[in-house]
Design a protein around this motif. Structure first.
Motif, PDB file in Angstrom:
ATOM      1  N   PHE A 130      10.303  11.111   6.069  1.00 43.74           N
ATOM      2  CA  PHE A 130       9.670   9.742   5.191  1.00 43.74           C
ATOM      3  C   PHE A 130       8.679   9.142   6.648  1.00 43.74           C
ATOM      4  O   PHE A 130       7.685   8.647   6.218  1.00 43.74           O
ATOM      5  N   LEU A 131       8.936   9.399   7.696  1.00 43.41           N
ATOM      6  CA  LEU A 131       7.304   9.377   8.275  1.00 43.41           C
ATOM      7  C   LEU A 131       6.345   9.718   8.321  1.00 43.41           C
ATOM      8  O   LEU A 131       5.446   9.024   8.419  1.00 43.41           O
ATOM      9  N   GLY A 132       6.632  10.873   8.279  1.00 42.10           N
ATOM     10  CA  GLY A 132       5.874  12.177   7.585  1.00 42.10           C
ATOM     11  C   GLY A 132       4.700  11.378   6.559  1.00 42.10           C
ATOM     12  O   GLY A 132       3.839  11.963   6.321  1.00 42.10           O
TER      13      GLY A 132
ATOM     14  N   PHE B 180       0.913  -1.197  -0.411  1.00 41.38           N
ATOM     15  CA  PHE B 180       0.352  -0.552   0.044  1.00 41.38           C
ATOM     16  C   PHE B 180       0.628   1.697  -0.088  1.00 41.38           C
ATOM     17  O   PHE B 180       0.961   2.033  -0.760  1.00 41.38           O
ATOM     18  N   LEU B 181       1.809   1.297   0.986  1.00 41.36           N
ATOM     19  CA  LEU B 181       2.917   2.654   1.204  1.00 41.36           C
ATOM     20  C   LEU B 181       3.630   2.698  -0.291  1.00 41.36           C
ATOM     21  O   LEU B 181       3.766   3.850  -0.825  1.00 41.36           O
ATOM     22  N   SER B 182       4.322   1.556  -1.138  1.00 42.87           N
ATOM     23  CA  SER B 182       4.868   1.535  -2.007  1.00 42.87           C
ATOM     24  C   SER B 182       3.321   2.512  -3.414  1.00 42.87           C
ATOM     25  O   SER B 182       4.355   2.960  -4.262  1.00 42.87           O
ATOM     26  N   ASP B 183       2.563   1.703  -3.557  1.00 45.81           N
ATOM     27  CA  ASP B 183       1.696   2.149  -4.415  1.00 45.81           C
ATOM     28  C   ASP B 183       1.337   3.010  -4.481  1.00 45.81           C
ATOM     29  O   ASP B 183       0.917   3.722  -5.358  1.00 45.81           O
TER      30      ASP B 183
ATOM     31  N   VAL C  51       5.513   6.045  -1.896  1.00 44.25           N
ATOM     32  CA  VAL C  51       6.075   6.123  -0.269  1.00 44.25           C
ATOM     33  C   VAL C  51       7.873   5.103  -0.845  1.00 44.25           C
ATOM     34  O   VAL C  51       7.268   3.981  -1.199  1.00 44.25           O
ATOM     35  N   ASN C  52       8.872   5.521  -1.195  1.00 48.89           N
ATOM     36  CA  ASN C  52       9.913   4.545  -1.564  1.00 48.89           C
ATOM     37  C   ASN C  52      10.202   3.096   0.108  1.00 48.89           C
ATOM     38  O   ASN C  52      11.075   3.881   0.701  1.00 48.89           O
ATOM     39  N   VAL C  53       9.902   1.894  -0.166  1.00 46.92           N
ATOM     40  CA  VAL C  53       9.983   1.187   0.986  1.00 46.92           C
ATOM     41  C   VAL C  53      10.881   0.121   0.447  1.00 46.92           C
ATOM     42  O   VAL C  53       9.448  -0.004  -1.388  1.00 46.92           O
ATOM     43  N   VAL C  54      10.738  -0.557   0.788  1.00 47.97           N
ATOM     44  CA  VAL C  54      11.507  -2.153   0.184  1.00 47.97           C
ATOM     45  C   VAL C  54      10.053  -3.311   0.077  1.00 47.97           C
ATOM     46  O   VAL C  54       9.096  -3.085   1.560  1.00 47.97           O
ATOM     47  N   THR C  55       9.760  -3.536  -0.445  1.00 47.42           N
ATOM     48  CA  THR C  55       8.234  -4.757  -0.285  1.00 47.42           C
ATOM     49  C   THR C  55       9.155  -6.226  -0.749  1.00 47.42           C
ATOM     50  O   THR C  55      10.270  -6.634  -1.147  1.00 47.42           O
ATOM     51  N   PRO C  56       8.218  -7.117  -0.552  1.00 48.54           N
ATOM     52  CA  PRO C  56       8.921  -8.684  -0.519  1.00 48.54           C
ATOM     53  C   PRO C  56       9.500  -8.801  -1.792  1.00 48.54           C
ATOM     54  O   PRO C  56       8.689  -8.295  -3.114  1.00 48.54           O
ATOM     55  N   VAL C  57      10.133  -9.698  -2.419  1.00 47.05           N
ATOM     56  CA  VAL C  57      10.595 -10.452  -3.022  1.00 47.05           C
ATOM     57  C   VAL C  57       9.679 -11.030  -4.001  1.00 47.05           C
ATOM     58  O   VAL C  57       9.294 -12.254  -3.252  1.00 47.05           O
TER      59      VAL C  57
ATOM     60  N   SER D  65      -1.753   7.178   6.757  1.00 48.05           N
ATOM     61  CA  SER D  65      -2.529   6.290   7.542  1.00 48.05           C
ATOM     62  C   SER D  65      -3.882   6.328   7.649  1.00 48.05           C
ATOM     63  O   SER D  65      -4.567   7.691   7.872  1.00 48.05           O
ATOM     64  N   PRO D  66      -4.910   5.530   7.408  1.00 48.48           N
ATOM     65  CA  PRO D  66      -6.337   5.470   7.845  1.00 48.48           C
ATOM     66  C   PRO D  66      -6.416   5.536   8.946  1.00 48.48           C
ATOM     67  O   PRO D  66      -5.452   5.039   9.701  1.00 48.48           O
ATOM     68  N   LYS D  67      -7.332   6.289   9.658  1.00 51.34           N
ATOM     69  CA  LYS D  67      -7.822   6.268  10.883  1.00 51.34           C
ATOM     70  C   LYS D  67      -8.485   4.867  11.494  1.00 51.34           C
ATOM     71  O   LYS D  67      -7.807   4.536  12.804  1.00 51.34           O
TER      72      LYS D  67
END
Length: 88
Positions: A64-66, A13-16, A19-25, A72-74
């Protein structure tokens, strides 16, 4: 296994959402896998440097945290467990 899938869903969800995060291979086998009583998720290896606490790194971490918090949904839609940052 369920907790691993929830975290994978959240990082996707973050990547989509940019947000530049690693996702599983993506593997030819199941990812994640449970071996004995432990569940493992394979993530890519990323080249980088060790965190040193420089002002630029602190600023980048805050940005990044921001970005994560702004998305973040409620409601806890991924049903992630609460993270307690207080060490005992």
């Amino acid at each position: 296994m369920e907790r691993a899938h929830r975290l994978m869903e959240y990082t996707a969800f973050l990547s989509d959402n940019g947000v530049n995060v690693v996702t599983p291979v993506h593997l030819h086998k199941q990812n994640p896998q449970t071996i004995d009583d432990e569940t493992y998720v394979v993530y890519p290896y990323i080249e980088g440097t060790t965190y040193t606490g420089k002002n630029s790194e602190i600023y980048a971490a805050g940005e990044f945290l921001g970005r994560i918090h702004s998305l973040s949904p409620k409601e806890n839609v991924c049903q992630l467990e609460a993270y307690d940052y207080m060490l005992e």
